[in-house]
Scaffold this motif. Structure first.
Motif, mmCIF file in Angstrom:
data_model
loop_
_atom_site.group_PDB
_atom_site.id
_atom_site.type_symbol
_atom_site.label_atom_id
_atom_site.label_comp_id
_atom_site.label_asym_id
_atom_site.label_seq_id
_atom_site.Cartn_x
_atom_site.Cartn_y
_atom_site.Cartn_z
ATOM 1 N N CYS A 63 0.883 -1.221 0.116
ATOM 2 C CA CYS A 63 -0.017 -0.110 0.010
ATOM 3 C C CYS A 63 0.826 1.180 0.101
ATOM 4 O O CYS A 63 1.934 1.188 0.767
ATOM 5 N N LYS A 64 0.581 2.310 -0.705
ATOM 6 C CA LYS A 64 1.242 3.489 -0.876
ATOM 7 C C LYS A 64 0.289 4.754 -0.586
ATOM 8 O O LYS A 64 -0.759 4.745 -0.895
ATOM 9 N N GLU A 66 0.280 9.127 -0.028
ATOM 10 C CA GLU A 66 0.755 10.175 -0.555
ATOM 11 C C GLU A 66 2.124 10.400 -0.581
ATOM 12 O O GLU A 66 2.769 10.269 0.383
ATOM 13 N N ASP A 95 -7.491 6.047 1.578
ATOM 14 C CA ASP A 95 -6.360 7.005 1.369
ATOM 15 C C ASP A 95 -5.301 6.396 0.894
ATOM 16 O O ASP A 95 -4.230 6.938 0.739
ATOM 17 N N GLU A 96 -5.141 5.230 0.638
ATOM 18 C CA GLU A 96 -3.889 4.698 0.225
ATOM 19 C C GLU A 96 -4.332 3.603 -1.147
ATOM 20 O O GLU A 96 -5.211 3.212 -1.085
ATOM 21 N N GLU A 97 -3.203 3.516 -1.830
ATOM 22 C CA GLU A 97 -3.340 2.616 -3.072
ATOM 23 C C GLU A 97 -2.737 1.390 -2.791
ATOM 24 O O GLU A 97 -1.351 1.299 -2.406
ATOM 25 N N CYS A 98 -3.276 0.293 -2.649
ATOM 26 C CA CYS A 98 -3.003 -0.853 -2.318
ATOM 27 C C CYS A 98 -3.049 -2.027 -3.878
ATOM 28 O O CYS A 98 -3.785 -1.986 -4.532
ATOM 29 N N GLU A 99 -1.884 -2.712 -3.898
ATOM 30 C CA GLU A 99 -2.089 -3.679 -5.228
ATOM 31 C C GLU A 99 -1.047 -4.540 -4.830
ATOM 32 O O GLU A 99 -0.312 -4.534 -3.889
ATOM 33 N N ARG A 125 -5.057 -4.194 -8.358
ATOM 34 C CA ARG A 125 -5.404 -3.204 -7.373
ATOM 35 C C ARG A 125 -6.579 -3.687 -6.448
ATOM 36 O O ARG A 125 -7.518 -4.547 -6.889
ATOM 37 N N THR A 127 -9.048 -2.643 -2.998
ATOM 38 C CA THR A 127 -9.532 -1.624 -2.039
ATOM 39 C C THR A 127 -9.557 -2.154 -0.426
ATOM 40 O O THR A 127 -10.305 -3.290 -0.488
#
Ligand SMILES: *[C@@H]1O[C@H](CO)[C@@H](O)[C@H](O)[C@H]1NC(C)=O
Length: 169
Positions: A63-64, A66, A95-99, A125, A127
């Motif tokens: 997870c990334k 900002e 509020d994080e992008e997880c993949e 990706r 959620t």
């Protein structure tokens, strides 16, 4: 009066027990992320009838947040004998992008990670928050696939067929 005080003390004790239990809970897994890893024998970027499930493949969930290089969470896992992984993820990742990405193949004949050279780099990706209307703690990711170095013989016919079908659209 004494009994009222006692009741209060009991009540406060009960409350702190609840909040302790809550703290203990926050380190328990909040989500289970599952998905399949395949060997894609036709070097396409989609799963098809020739794709084979891959046991023992390593994947990574990241997870990334900002900002550049802001990795907020990372966990690795491996597929079971059915080619399915199941990752226990801690915390809520709003509020994080997880993949999920591929880390290591278990098959020397099928260990290429596709890139723009012949197919799109696979990623999946996902959620991981309870705050956006998606319910349930088990989340299913799109399948990922390593590619075979050698194009399998039945693929030529298969890919020709797909080309014909997409011309019809
Ligand atoms: C990393 O991302 C999180 C979540 O988006 C954010 O709260 C935090 O401020 C970010 N940290 C940095 C150093 O940018």
């Amino acid at each position: 009066m004494a009994s009222l005080t006692q009741t209060r003390i009991l009540f406060i004790a009960a409350l702190s027990f609840v909040s302790l239990a809550g703290t203990a809970n926050s380190s328990a897994p909040q989500f289970y992320v599952e998905g399949e890893v395949y060997c894609e024998v036709c070097r396409t970027d989609f799963i098809n009838k020739f794709s084979e499930l891959m046991p023992g493949a390593k994947v990574k969930l990241e997870c990334k947040g900002e900002g550049e290089g802001n990795i907020t969470y990372s966990i690795e896992g491996e597929t079971n004998e059915k080619g399915l992984y199941n990752l226990a993820v801690e915390g809520d990742h709003e509020d994080e992008e997880c993949e999920i990405t591929l880390v290591k193949s278990s098959r020397p004949d099928c260990d290429e990670v596709p890139d723009e050279g012949f197919a799109v780099t696979p990623n999946s990706r996902i959620t991981l928050t309870q705050h956006n209307g998606v319910h349930g703690i088990t989340r299913h990711a799109n399948p990922l696939a390593f590619a075979k170095k050698e194009f399998a013989p039945p693929c030529a016919e298969f890919l020709k067929q797909i080309a014909v079908d997409s011309d019809d659209d």
